[in-house]
Scaffold this motif. Sequence first.
Motif, PDB file in Angstrom:
ATOM      1  N   GLY A 282      -7.012   5.786  -4.414  1.00  0.00           N
ATOM      2  CA  GLY A 282      -6.017   6.330  -3.256  1.00  0.00           C
ATOM      3  C   GLY A 282      -4.660   6.545  -3.813  1.00  0.00           C
ATOM      4  O   GLY A 282      -3.984   6.669  -2.813  1.00  0.00           O
ATOM      5  N   THR A 283      -4.342   6.436  -4.887  1.00  0.00           N
ATOM      6  CA  THR A 283      -3.115   6.708  -5.446  1.00  0.00           C
ATOM      7  C   THR A 283      -2.773   7.988  -5.729  1.00  0.00           C
ATOM      8  O   THR A 283      -1.520   8.472  -5.897  1.00  0.00           O
ATOM      9  CB  THR A 283      -2.839   5.788  -6.698  1.00  0.00           C
ATOM     10  OG1 THR A 283      -3.678   5.852  -7.562  1.00  0.00           O
ATOM     11  CG2 THR A 283      -2.804   4.256  -6.136  1.00  0.00           C
TER      12      THR A 283
ATOM     13  N   THR B  50      -6.855  12.285  -8.462  1.00  0.00           N
ATOM     14  CA  THR B  50      -7.599  13.311  -8.269  1.00  0.00           C
ATOM     15  C   THR B  50      -6.538  14.378  -7.897  1.00  0.00           C
ATOM     16  O   THR B  50      -6.844  15.448  -8.104  1.00  0.00           O
ATOM     17  CB  THR B  50      -8.816  13.182  -7.304  1.00  0.00           C
ATOM     18  OG1 THR B  50      -9.514  12.086  -7.824  1.00  0.00           O
ATOM     19  CG2 THR B  50      -9.342  14.515  -7.273  1.00  0.00           C
ATOM     20  N   LYS B  51      -5.726  14.195  -6.850  1.00  0.00           N
ATOM     21  CA  LYS B  51      -4.884  15.069  -6.156  1.00  0.00           C
ATOM     22  C   LYS B  51      -3.743  15.559  -7.165  1.00  0.00           C
ATOM     23  O   LYS B  51      -3.508  16.706  -7.303  1.00  0.00           O
ATOM     24  CB  LYS B  51      -4.153  14.253  -5.181  1.00  0.00           C
ATOM     25  CG  LYS B  51      -3.094  15.272  -4.169  1.00  0.00           C
ATOM     26  CD  LYS B  51      -3.761  16.330  -3.435  1.00  0.00           C
ATOM     27  CE  LYS B  51      -4.294  15.728  -2.145  1.00  0.00           C
ATOM     28  NZ  LYS B  51      -5.101  16.608  -1.246  1.00  0.00           N
ATOM     29  N   LEU B  52      -3.204  14.626  -8.307  1.00  0.00           N
ATOM     30  CA  LEU B  52      -2.231  15.216  -9.243  1.00  0.00           C
ATOM     31  C   LEU B  52      -3.035  16.068 -10.189  1.00  0.00           C
ATOM     32  O   LEU B  52      -2.622  17.209 -10.479  1.00  0.00           O
ATOM     33  CB  LEU B  52      -1.967  13.947 -10.067  1.00  0.00           C
ATOM     34  CG  LEU B  52      -0.824  14.249 -11.074  1.00  0.00           C
ATOM     35  CD1 LEU B  52       0.237  15.261 -10.658  1.00  0.00           C
ATOM     36  CD2 LEU B  52      -0.542  13.160 -11.794  1.00  0.00           C
ATOM     37  N   ALA B  53      -4.426  15.974 -10.388  1.00  0.00           N
ATOM     38  CA  ALA B  53      -5.084  16.892 -11.306  1.00  0.00           C
ATOM     39  C   ALA B  53      -5.446  17.965 -10.659  1.00  0.00           C
ATOM     40  O   ALA B  53      -5.267  18.979 -11.414  1.00  0.00           O
ATOM     41  CB  ALA B  53      -6.279  16.014 -11.733  1.00  0.00           C
TER      42      ALA B  53
ATOM     43  N   ARG C   1      -2.722   7.570 -21.694  1.00  0.00           N
ATOM     44  CA  ARG C   1      -3.221   6.880 -20.509  1.00  0.00           C
ATOM     45  C   ARG C   1      -2.206   6.803 -19.625  1.00  0.00           C
ATOM     46  O   ARG C   1      -1.204   6.115 -20.039  1.00  0.00           O
ATOM     47  CB  ARG C   1      -3.983   5.596 -20.894  1.00  0.00           C
ATOM     48  CG  ARG C   1      -4.466   4.935 -19.823  1.00  0.00           C
ATOM     49  CD  ARG C   1      -5.190   3.643 -19.943  1.00  0.00           C
ATOM     50  NE  ARG C   1      -3.975   2.602 -20.844  1.00  0.00           N
ATOM     51  CZ  ARG C   1      -4.368   1.516 -21.314  1.00  0.00           C
ATOM     52  NH1 ARG C   1      -5.761   1.053 -21.407  1.00  0.00           N
ATOM     53  NH2 ARG C   1      -3.546   0.683 -21.709  1.00  0.00           N
ATOM     54  N   LEU C   2      -2.294   7.285 -18.415  1.00  0.00           N
ATOM     55  CA  LEU C   2      -1.182   7.243 -17.453  1.00  0.00           C
ATOM     56  C   LEU C   2      -1.760   6.536 -16.333  1.00  0.00           C
ATOM     57  O   LEU C   2      -2.815   6.408 -15.886  1.00  0.00           O
ATOM     58  CB  LEU C   2      -0.977   8.731 -16.792  1.00  0.00           C
ATOM     59  CG  LEU C   2      -0.227   9.674 -18.007  1.00  0.00           C
ATOM     60  CD1 LEU C   2       0.000  10.807 -17.388  1.00  0.00           C
ATOM     61  CD2 LEU C   2       0.995   8.961 -18.867  1.00  0.00           C
ATOM     62  N   SER C   3      -0.548   6.017 -15.651  1.00  0.00           N
ATOM     63  CA  SER C   3      -0.775   5.257 -14.331  1.00  0.00           C
ATOM     64  C   SER C   3       0.160   5.929 -13.072  1.00  0.00           C
ATOM     65  O   SER C   3       1.115   6.048 -13.377  1.00  0.00           O
ATOM     66  CB  SER C   3      -0.652   3.805 -14.298  1.00  0.00           C
ATOM     67  OG  SER C   3      -0.802   3.269 -13.182  1.00  0.00           O
ATOM     68  N   MET C   4      -0.701   6.161 -12.000  1.00  0.00           N
ATOM     69  CA  MET C   4       0.157   6.604 -11.068  1.00  0.00           C
ATOM     70  C   MET C   4       0.890   5.595 -10.270  1.00  0.00           C
ATOM     71  O   MET C   4       2.184   5.820  -9.850  1.00  0.00           O
ATOM     72  CB  MET C   4      -0.648   7.185  -9.707  1.00  0.00           C
ATOM     73  CG  MET C   4      -1.441   8.501 -10.111  1.00  0.00           C
ATOM     74  SD  MET C   4      -0.612   9.959 -10.235  1.00  0.00           S
ATOM     75  CE  MET C   4      -0.496  10.305  -8.714  1.00  0.00           C
ATOM     76  N   GLY C   5       0.537   4.389 -10.128  1.00  0.00           N
ATOM     77  CA  GLY C   5       1.160   3.261  -9.151  1.00  0.00           C
ATOM     78  C   GLY C   5       1.402   3.376  -7.609  1.00  0.00           C
ATOM     79  O   GLY C   5       1.205   5.072  -7.292  1.00  0.00           O
ATOM     80  N   LEU C   6       1.526   2.483  -6.780  1.00  0.00           N
ATOM     81  CA  LEU C   6       1.656   2.921  -5.339  1.00  0.00           C
ATOM     82  C   LEU C   6       2.791   3.307  -5.246  1.00  0.00           C
ATOM     83  O   LEU C   6       4.028   2.778  -5.652  1.00  0.00           O
ATOM     84  CB  LEU C   6       1.557   1.397  -4.653  1.00  0.00           C
ATOM     85  CG  LEU C   6       0.056   0.722  -4.871  1.00  0.00           C
ATOM     86  CD1 LEU C   6       0.174  -0.504  -4.330  1.00  0.00           C
ATOM     87  CD2 LEU C   6      -0.861   1.630  -4.040  1.00  0.00           C
TER      88      LEU C   6
ATOM     89  N   ARG D  22       8.633   2.430  -0.073  1.00  0.00           N
ATOM     90  CA  ARG D  22       8.210   2.888   1.535  1.00  0.00           C
ATOM     91  C   ARG D  22       8.691   4.106   1.632  1.00  0.00           C
ATOM     92  O   ARG D  22       8.495   5.026   2.574  1.00  0.00           O
ATOM     93  CB  ARG D  22       9.135   1.969   1.795  1.00  0.00           C
ATOM     94  CG  ARG D  22       9.484   2.026   3.426  1.00  0.00           C
ATOM     95  CD  ARG D  22      10.370   1.094   4.261  1.00  0.00           C
ATOM     96  NE  ARG D  22      10.571   1.261   5.531  1.00  0.00           N
ATOM     97  CZ  ARG D  22       9.805   1.100   6.584  1.00  0.00           C
ATOM     98  NH1 ARG D  22       8.584   0.700   6.578  1.00  0.00           N
ATOM     99  NH2 ARG D  22      10.099   1.636   7.858  1.00  0.00           N
ATOM    100  N   ALA D  23      10.017   4.796   0.880  1.00  0.00           N
ATOM    101  CA  ALA D  23      10.534   6.069   1.545  1.00  0.00           C
ATOM    102  C   ALA D  23       9.535   7.213   0.926  1.00  0.00           C
ATOM    103  O   ALA D  23       9.684   8.141   1.521  1.00  0.00           O
ATOM    104  CB  ALA D  23      11.951   6.233   0.601  1.00  0.00           C
ATOM    105  N   GLU D  24       9.065   6.959  -0.180  1.00  0.00           N
ATOM    106  CA  GLU D  24       7.926   8.102  -0.614  1.00  0.00           C
ATOM    107  C   GLU D  24       6.782   8.181   0.483  1.00  0.00           C
ATOM    108  O   GLU D  24       6.204   9.027   0.473  1.00  0.00           O
ATOM    109  CB  GLU D  24       7.292   7.414  -2.089  1.00  0.00           C
ATOM    110  CG  GLU D  24       8.787   7.806  -3.140  1.00  0.00           C
ATOM    111  CD  GLU D  24       8.156   7.235  -4.378  1.00  0.00           C
ATOM    112  OE1 GLU D  24       8.839   7.656  -5.487  1.00  0.00           O
ATOM    113  OE2 GLU D  24       7.171   6.657  -4.658  1.00  0.00           O
ATOM    114  N   GLU D  25       6.194   6.887   0.712  1.00  0.00           N
ATOM    115  CA  GLU D  25       5.114   6.925   1.656  1.00  0.00           C
ATOM    116  C   GLU D  25       5.408   7.266   2.808  1.00  0.00           C
ATOM    117  O   GLU D  25       4.723   8.541   3.541  1.00  0.00           O
ATOM    118  CB  GLU D  25       4.613   5.679   1.806  1.00  0.00           C
ATOM    119  CG  GLU D  25       3.161   5.362   2.539  1.00  0.00           C
ATOM    120  CD  GLU D  25       2.346   4.192   1.956  1.00  0.00           C
ATOM    121  OE1 GLU D  25       1.185   4.265   2.117  1.00  0.00           O
ATOM    122  OE2 GLU D  25       2.969   3.244   1.210  1.00  0.00           O
ATOM    123  N   LEU D  26       6.723   7.375   3.496  1.00  0.00           N
ATOM    124  CA  LEU D  26       7.174   8.271   4.610  1.00  0.00           C
ATOM    125  C   LEU D  26       7.152   9.535   4.446  1.00  0.00           C
ATOM    126  O   LEU D  26       6.687  10.329   5.444  1.00  0.00           O
ATOM    127  CB  LEU D  26       8.546   7.583   5.226  1.00  0.00           C
ATOM    128  CG  LEU D  26       8.690   6.042   5.627  1.00  0.00           C
ATOM    129  CD1 LEU D  26       9.888   5.680   5.872  1.00  0.00           C
ATOM    130  CD2 LEU D  26       7.835   6.140   7.195  1.00  0.00           C
TER     131      LEU D  26
END
Length: 316
Positions: free
Chosen positions: A47-48, A51-54, A170-175, A178-182
Motif C-alpha cells: 500500500g505504499t 506498483t503505482k510508481l512503476a 534496492r529502494l524503499s518507498m516508506g510511509l 501527514r501533509a503528503e497523505e492529505l
Amino acid sequence: MEQNGKVFGDRILSNIGKVIVGKEQTARLLLTALLADGHVLLEDVPGTGKTKLAKTLAKSISADFSRIQFTPDLLPSDITGLNVYDRQKNEFVLRRGPVFTNILLADEINRATPRTQAGLLECMEERQVTIDGESYVPGSPFFVIATQNPVETTGTFSLPEAQMDRFMMRLSMGLPERAEELAILEKYMEKDPLADLESVLSLEELAQARREAGKVFVHESIREYMTDIVEATRQGEEILLGVSPRGTLALLRCAKACAWLDGRDYCIPDDIRALAVPVLAHRIVLGYGSGGTGGAVNLVGKILSSVSAPTEVFEK
C-alpha cells in the motif's frame, strides 16, 4: 543534439509527480537506474505505492510495458514464452511471454518459486531469452522493476544472493508524512490521475540520454574512493559476503547517471555517498544476528563515515 541532464530529469520527475505525492528521491533513483541500464527492486510494506510508481514511470515513457503477478504456481514459460504447435501452419510458433517488452513490472517477485525467479536471471543479466535453444532479445531498452513485501513471509521465497546481485538498486518507498497523505487524498478525490497521464519521453530520447550519461567523466580519485568503500564491505567478522565487482561497476554507472541528471559532466564524492546505500547494501550478506537488511544499511553508513572522501578538482 545534446540534452541537458537537469532539464531531462525535471521533465520526467515532474510528470511522475502528477501521480505520486512526495517520494521525489525514490523516483529520482529509479530514473538514475533506468539511465544506468540497470534493474530495481522496490521493497516495502503493501500500500505504499510501489506498483503505482512503476506504472507511472512506464507510462511517462513511450515504451512497451508488461506486468507479471508472481504467484507460487507461475512457471518459467509463463515469463519467457514457449513454442506452440500450430496445426494450420503445421509448425511450431513462438508465443512470446511478457518479458518481450521494454519495461517489465515483476509484482511480488518473492511469491514465485526459486525456479521461476531464476527464469528472469538470463533476461536481466544477458538481455536475452532462450527458448528451445533459440535466443531472442526481450526488448531494447529492457528495464525490470520488481516489487516485494519484506514483512510477509508466509508463502514467499526469499531471493537468493545471486539474484539480488542482479538488481542495480534496492529502494524503499516508506510511509507518507501527514501533509503528503492529505495531498494524496486531494489528488485522488475524483479519479486516479494515472489514467490521464501522458508520456513525455520517447525511446530515442532515452537512448540518447543513456549515451550522454555514459560519457560523464569520473576522476581517478573518485574511482579510488569507490574502490575503498567496496573493499571495506568485504572486511569484518560479521560480513559473510561483501560487494562483488558487479556492484562496483553498478556504482560507477549510477554515479555517472546521477551527475548527468544534476547537469554536470563529471562526478563528485556526493554522488557516491548518495548512491552507496541503494546500490551496495543489498549485496552485503551479514552473519546471523547482525541485523539483516537494516544491519547492511547501517554498515554502509559506517563505512561512508570512516572512508575519507577525496578533495581534488574533479573536472576533466
